[in-house]
Design an enzyme around this catalytic site. Sequence first.
Site, mmCIF file in Angstrom:
data_model
loop_
_atom_site.group_PDB
_atom_site.id
_atom_site.type_symbol
_atom_site.label_atom_id
_atom_site.label_comp_id
_atom_site.label_asym_id
_atom_site.label_seq_id
_atom_site.Cartn_x
_atom_site.Cartn_y
_atom_site.Cartn_z
ATOM 1 N N GLU D 39 -9.545 -24.755 38.441
ATOM 2 C CA GLU D 39 -8.117 -24.997 38.569
ATOM 3 C C GLU D 39 -7.916 -26.277 39.379
ATOM 4 O OE1 GLU D 39 -7.297 -21.296 40.421
ATOM 5 O OE2 GLU D 39 -7.837 -20.211 38.611
ATOM 6 N N GLU D 70 -9.630 -16.533 36.475
ATOM 7 C CA GLU D 70 -11.008 -16.774 36.922
ATOM 8 C C GLU D 70 -12.015 -15.961 36.140
ATOM 9 O OE1 GLU D 70 -8.365 -16.393 38.886
ATOM 10 O OE2 GLU D 70 -8.304 -18.148 40.200
ATOM 11 N N PHE D 93 -10.945 -20.886 46.149
ATOM 12 C CA PHE D 93 -11.282 -20.313 47.451
ATOM 13 C C PHE D 93 -12.225 -19.136 47.175
ATOM 14 C CE2 PHE D 93 -7.904 -21.757 50.545
ATOM 15 C CZ PHE D 93 -7.071 -22.443 49.674
ATOM 16 N N ASP D 95 -12.402 -16.552 48.668
ATOM 17 C CA ASP D 95 -11.587 -15.351 48.872
ATOM 18 C C ASP D 95 -11.095 -14.748 47.562
ATOM 19 O OD1 ASP D 95 -10.514 -16.005 52.038
ATOM 20 O OD2 ASP D 95 -11.177 -17.673 50.819
ATOM 21 N N PHE D 96 -11.050 -15.537 46.494
ATOM 22 C CA PHE D 96 -10.535 -15.030 45.211
ATOM 23 C C PHE D 96 -11.613 -14.296 44.407
ATOM 24 C CE2 PHE D 96 -7.739 -19.150 45.153
ATOM 25 C CZ PHE D 96 -7.048 -18.694 46.254
ATOM 26 N N HIS D 139 -7.360 -16.462 52.738
ATOM 27 C CA HIS D 139 -7.778 -17.837 52.415
ATOM 28 C C HIS D 139 -8.704 -18.445 53.464
ATOM 29 C CE1 HIS D 139 -4.208 -17.506 49.793
ATOM 30 N NE2 HIS D 139 -4.646 -18.544 49.136
#
Lengths: 349, 349, 342, 342
Positions: D39, D70, D93, D95-96, D139
Amino acid sequence: MDIMVAVNELQSMFEDMVTARYYEERLQEEYLEGKQPAFDISAGPIPGELHLAAGQEAAAAGVCRHLRDSDTVTAPHRPHHVAIAKGVDLKRMTAEIFGRRTGLSKGKGGHMHLFDPDVNFACSGIIAQGCPPAVGAGLAATKRSEDSVAVAFLGEGAISQGAFLESLNLAAVRELPVIFVVEDNDWAISMPKDRVTDVDDGSQRAGGFDMPGVRVDYDDATAVYDAAKEAIGRARAGNGPTLLEVQVHRRMGHFMGDPESYRPDEDKEAAQERDSIERLAADLRSEGVADDDIEEIRERARDRVDEAIEWAKDQPEPGPEEAYEDVFVNPPSGVTTEEPSHELAGGDD
Amino acid sequence: MDIMVAVNELQSMFEDMVTARYYEERLQEEYLEGKQPAFDISAGPIPGELHLAAGQEAAAAGVCRHLRDSDTVTAPHRPHHVAIAKGVDLKRMTAEIFGRRTGLSKGKGGHMHLFDPDVNFACSGIIAQGCPPAVGAGLAATKRSEDSVAVAFLGEGAISQGAFLESLNLAAVRELPVIFVVEDNDWAISMPKDRVTDVDDGSQRAGGFDMPGVRVDYDDATAVYDAAKEAIGRARAGNGPTLLEVQVHRRMGHFMGDPESYRPDEDKEAAQERDSIERLAADLRSEGVADDDIEEIRERARDRVDEAIEWAKDQPEPGPEEAYEDVFVNPPSGVTTEEPSHELAGGDD
Amino acid sequence: MAQKESQQAVERELTMSRAMVEAIGHEMRENEEVFYMGEDVADYGGIFDSTQGLLEEFGRDRIMDVPISETAYIGAAVGAAQQGMRPIAELMFVDFFGVCMDQIYNQMAKNTYMSGASVNVPMVLTAAVGGTYNDAAQHSQTLYGTFAHLPGMKVVVPSTAYDAKGLMHNAIRDDDPVVYMFHKRLMGIGWMPAPDGPKTPVPDEPYTIPFGSADVKREGEDVTVVTLGLHVHRALEAADDLAEDGIDAEVIDLRTLVPLDTETVLDSVEKTGRLVVVDEDYRSYGVTGEIIARVAEEGLADLEAVERVAVPDVPLPYARPMEDEVIPGTEDIEAAIRSARS
Amino acid sequence: MAQKESQQAVERELTMSRAMVEAIGHEMRENEEVFYMGEDVADYGGIFDSTQGLLEEFGRDRIMDVPISETAYIGAAVGAAQQGMRPIAELMFVDFFGVCMDQIYNQMAKNTYMSGASVNVPMVLTAAVGGTYNDAAQHSQTLYGTFAHLPGMKVVVPSTAYDAKGLMHNAIRDDDPVVYMFHKRLMGIGWMPAPDGPKTPVPDEPYTIPFGSADVKREGEDVTVVTLGLHVHRALEAADDLAEDGIDAEVIDLRTLVPLDTETVLDSVEKTGRLVVVDEDYRSYGVTGEIIARVAEEGLADLEAVERVAVPDVPLPYARPMEDEVIPGTEDIEAAIRSARS
Ligand SMILES: Cc1ncc(C[n+]2csc(CCOP(=O)(O)OP(=O)(O)O)c2C)c(N)n1
Ligand SMILES: Cc1ncc(C[n+]2csc(CCOP(=O)(O)OP(=O)(O)O)c2C)c(N)n1
Ligand SMILES: [Mg+2]
Ligand SMILES: [Mg+2]
């Protein structure tokens, strides 16, 4: 029959279908051996879960008839009929299911994890997670300017899963040569389709991504053949993806050992009655194929299956220490200069 | 105006919108303070990312006008305009953004994690992940036979995410009182809508789940109000979910500090020109509302915002040791007999 | 409940699945806001018998089959829990966490903290774990370490029927999110024979077992064996075998990973000086490392030997000889205990 | 390349992001089958500068913006890699990971094994990690332990421009899946000032740094500090500060978590007898536990003290005083070193 399909194509599909059906009958026997008197999933020559596809062969045969070895297919947890129609090495696939060293995955994968790179076949046991890699195969074909296509098979229960829905969008926006084939057997284990989604026709999902969606209401191999021909032709010509839903019938439990107590008797009976193999046999007859010829196909299929199973059972089991191999193809530290080996497995043991 | 909306409703929406706009102008000032001369994201009174919603206020105002405190709203990373329209405590929200102990989350959440249980507002920084909890709030209302509804806001970039698509299906199949509101500002950070999906109208996604989909092409608060009225009314009456897409305009960068070098000048200018606040002001005038009255609303909004910001800046910072609190509401071992406290935070510090 | 009934009840032996279902049923009867969502939890009764019989009593509104969309329904549980309901959501196999982990670890587990506890998330996430029946790499994991590593969820792993019931009562009543991981091999499912250990006497009446209290399943002087889930039973077997050779192992069942009862482990190691950690999760960066590190941090002086026994950082292979090799067996545990003593 | 140019090149200092991009650009030039998906990686150049300038040279077909999905695009990378291409997929990130972990850990990481290596997956998954700029709980994570725990992926964490380039060359050329975790604070992004350490001289020509070789960044006799990523620089700072007090710390940068260079750590602890592990991930069931356990397993006799410094099992809080508290700082490391010595 209002659809015109060349007789030799019908015969080929028929052969794929009877091969798959007989194959699974034989697997079932082997599976249940050693699970008597009490069913113990971890006992017998084939342990673990076993998902059979009896009643769903038409979808696989009708679609895969249009595919080349270089086309990619990903299948879900119920993969045998698709693998057979795609031309996966039957002996090594069987050896894999028996957990043998010469199996497709050296015994590491089992029936939900069959990989045959020679015909670009793979499957995965996680619902809908075969879709993104199929999109990736389509992307690779586009990048390399090859006219290969990729087909992701999934069940109707999988059409509510994010991985599938995201894949539709990615394939559509990039116009990739990918066909999503939903085998609608009306059941996701114990959950009937209408309990888990409001659409009767799963191909309706396609509209939200501006992709064509087609449903074949009747699991006639010729009807599937026809619908798949158009979809695959479109993909191969560079005109993007299609979502194809095919009605099929689950003749057995979800997996071996499923008591199916949730399933109404009428539904079980209906699935037995609608046998696309018998229907295709009738079609062949009406196309002038002699009963003897039909029987010959059946026999050839049986012989091939019996041979594969005999061969597989004769194969050596992997040694315990082989469990430590194949996590990586490059040694854990540093990079080798060699190309990765896409050769048949077994070479290094 | 061919849509009839009572003048007092127009005024209320106008007030929400100018409050949000002015609030973010002030936040921007505060944010940039201490980030001079060089922009350092971790410096100044408000550190971290800051996503402002200037140009998108009509969507929030038009939808939330129909909501009660007991209705649930989940918002994404760009939450202020929605929070304000939903009636979140402005002072404590501001204190949260300034990282103060009396903030909504005691300074633990920041601008992407605003929770105000008094008005059932929450937001999350992960794309589309507010959708499933909104479905859960709708489910809870149904189970409790309450006529509350739940609204999930998301951006048009989020409509390709599995969490959103799965949520549509779950809401549809259970006929839950959930409204999905897509704010289409045409950009997902640097990616224009047409690069990431083939549908111009995101509400088209609804069709694949047999759910009504509506698009408001023009970010006029009254048009949003009208479309939302129908959708929310349907949900409240027990007739299931709706997907509503609203055109909005991103007047600023994706986050503060975004150079927006990817964005054509014409597009930036167009966003500046189409200001739904000015449009609504004109509507008010044509409804006979006096300029003075309009100015009074603006002033009231400014006063409220200035007061909230002053208050927030006066609040104490949390101590370092407070970081260890609030992971769990029950002590780590054993279960307390007390009910969990849904009281305002701050009580225990 | 009358004393006599309860006496009787203690005689009664249940499988782990019956005990777990009993607790769920009880809580559902007591509290209308408890409900259960998952795939095949209604008519089927849960693939691993986790909801057997509940549909009949509670109906489809409270024992809810849901579409195969774990993100949507686990996230819906989060949303309902934040409204004060007490959902139980089932992930059929823990191995599927990858399709829904954001809802689990970034929403369910963090919303309490991120809101400064202005909201809380009283839900239970149940999941079947474990191998030993040749279901290969995507259906045989325990992933204990994966869940225990990420903050904001309590992580519970029962090893007996008695514990399964008490821990489930606690899990449903707890005001925080609880991940309840039940081992398939222990459930007493018809088609997957359980070992003897997990079937235990279970009182009729409800009772809770507090989180964070490990259970010393066998006292011993020579070596401390710390483990959980299925491997409690394998460790006990190993200890019995070794007793014949005069080796006296203490076996500790952690029961919960978060919170972790470090105390009980330290006390034991203070006594024995030797630590063996046994786990069905991957060896590296997981449970075994954590237990050893806790002891090294607080009891280094006591520590004379450490051994770990876990899945050796390979995906779970399908074929029996290889699966048997990588999932720790009784002999592996025995060997580790012997080696810790030498 | 002429010797003179290369001499010059070594003088040249680059930020970590420039070094990483240089390696990617080089590999893309050499090999048409390398491409990058993510992205905002095209026109934006990567939110954290991970693809800055690449669109201009390689165009949209090879520097591909993708929908926010994703699972779909990381899974597409898996599929393309299995066809022999060499995709790089970026998770903006780390975190995703929860929205796409199945593709990462159940497909990307296991397909090689599950196929008996008849297929392999030569892809790189890049992801930004880390906190220190108040981006809160969703994040700011590193999740080092989460990725390192699950088998089948190599896990790389550069701490300098020099390493970033060499490790990236290696990652792209490696025939297995590699997770390449770059710390935002080290990249040298205009709006997030980096500390001094990560900007280093970087040769013009390509070079590889083998996986599994830790780097002794500072030699010392008294205490071994094992760390990675941003905390290499904090540890070095702490060591410098303590040198003034006569405490001589050795600082080891792991550089890769899988494979892990246990050898270098053991050698150091053999010398110093004291181990401090510093990590920006959650404390429990993660990296710090693993390092301590490895030393306890193989070097227990040498070990006189252990300390760990990590995020204390709480989600990352937003406000500065709390974030500063939970992310280990230089003083925390100093305190741990002192305490290990006492
Ligand atoms: C993400 C995920 N969730 C759940 C499962 C468990 N599971 C395996 S098969 C199945 C039903 C699938 O139904 P359908 O897609 O219709 O395929 P069918 O079995 O009917 O061929 C389920 C729920 C899984 N493998 N992966
Ligand atoms: C799962 C996930 N992927 C990526 C991101 C990073 N991200 C934050 S906002 C954003 C763009 C969102 O675009 P849109 O949904 O249109 O909302 P807008 O920012 O325009 O309001 C992205 C990609 C994220 N937060 N979560
Ligand atoms: Mg089905
Ligand atoms: Mg947008």
